[in-house]
Design an enzyme around this catalytic site. Structure first.
Site, PDB file in Angstrom:
ATOM      1  CB  SER A 135      -0.872  -0.021   1.261  1.00 24.90           C
ATOM      2  OG  SER A 135      -1.435   1.249   1.531  1.00 24.90           O
ATOM      3  CE1 TYR A 148      -3.987  -3.002   5.258  1.00 22.73           C
ATOM      4  CE2 TYR A 148      -3.071  -0.804   5.003  1.00 22.73           C
ATOM      5  CZ  TYR A 148      -3.604  -1.952   4.448  1.00 22.73           C
ATOM      6  OH  TYR A 148      -3.736  -2.050   3.084  1.00 22.73           O
TER       7      TYR A 148
END
Length: 243
Positions: A135, A148
């Site tokens: 990401s 995360y």
């Protein structure tokens, strides 16, 4: 990489980006081993549903044994499965251990485990891919999802190191990241603007696979983020801090 006739493992295949990837890969003529906790909704001539809870080490070991023991070899692994839990650790006293363990298991331990176990098998193929979905938050984190962001940063580092190994010993194996933009899925409900659809994200990934380039696949506006982060890390941090 020409996808027709290839056998590709996709994790997190039952919804979101994983489902779009599975369907589009099959549409390109690949056979997709579609891994999910409940893959029963998946169907198609070139889709092989495979049940596995990636948070469970024993389940991952069984999956790996199944994949390696199959008489027909695999040509690719896309570690797509992931979860994101919002957490503010300063608000109220809590015991976050279970949530942290599960997020690390799915986002980091599982792709590391599958990558390490399947890399020798993939390296034996004439042409193969091993791609891990990270990401833009692997470059700089946001406040609301600390674990995360940490898992994606860790996966980015692991993938780079594994790519170095492949460059030296298995140039036929393309190892890289899929640096994912913000995509309209269940995980991102209620936050962010300008999201890509899951289909658009999958199209970008497949275009990157089909190009004969090595290295990472940057999806959507992560390509711009990459430039901003290099030129001004502070600006990139401000942009993503409250994303």
């Amino acid at each position: 990489m020409r996808l027709e006739g290839k056998r590709i493992v996709v994790t997190g295949a039952s919804r979101g980006i994983g489902r779009a990837l599975t369907e589009q890969l099959a549409g390109r003529g690949a056979t997709v081993l579609a891994v999910a906790r409940d893959p029963s909704a998946l169907a198609g001539d070139r889709i092989v549903p495979v049940s596995c809870d990636l948070a469970d080490m024993a389940a991952r070991q069984s999956l790996i044994a199944q994949l390696i023991g199959d008489l027909v070899p695999i040509d690719g692994l896309i570690n797509n499965a992931g979860i994101q839990l919002q957490a503010s650790y300063l608000d109220t006293p809590c015991d976050p251990a279970c949530d942290i363990d599960r997020e690390i298991a799915i986002n980091l331990a599982a792709p590391l485990h599958l990558s390490a176990a399947l890399a020798p098998h993939l390296a034996s193929r004439p042409e193969a891919i091993l791609l891990n979905v990270t990401s833009g938050l692997a470059l700089t984190p946001k406040a609301s999802a600390p674990v995360y962001c940490a898992t994606k940063a860790g996966l980015r580092s692991f993938t780079t190191a594994l790519r170095y190994q492949a460059e030296d010993r298995a140039p036929n194996l393309r190892v890289g990241e899929i640096v994912m933009a913000l995509v309209d899925t269940e995980m991102t409900t209620g936050r962010g603007r300008g999201k890509l659809s899951a289909d658009q994200a999958a199209q970008a990934v497949i275009a990157g696979i089909e190009r004969q380039e090595r290295g990472d696949i940057w999806v959507g506006n992560t390509r711009l983020l990459r430039i901003i982060q290099r030129l001004s890390p502070a600006l990139a941090a401000r942009m993503l801090r409250n994303g």
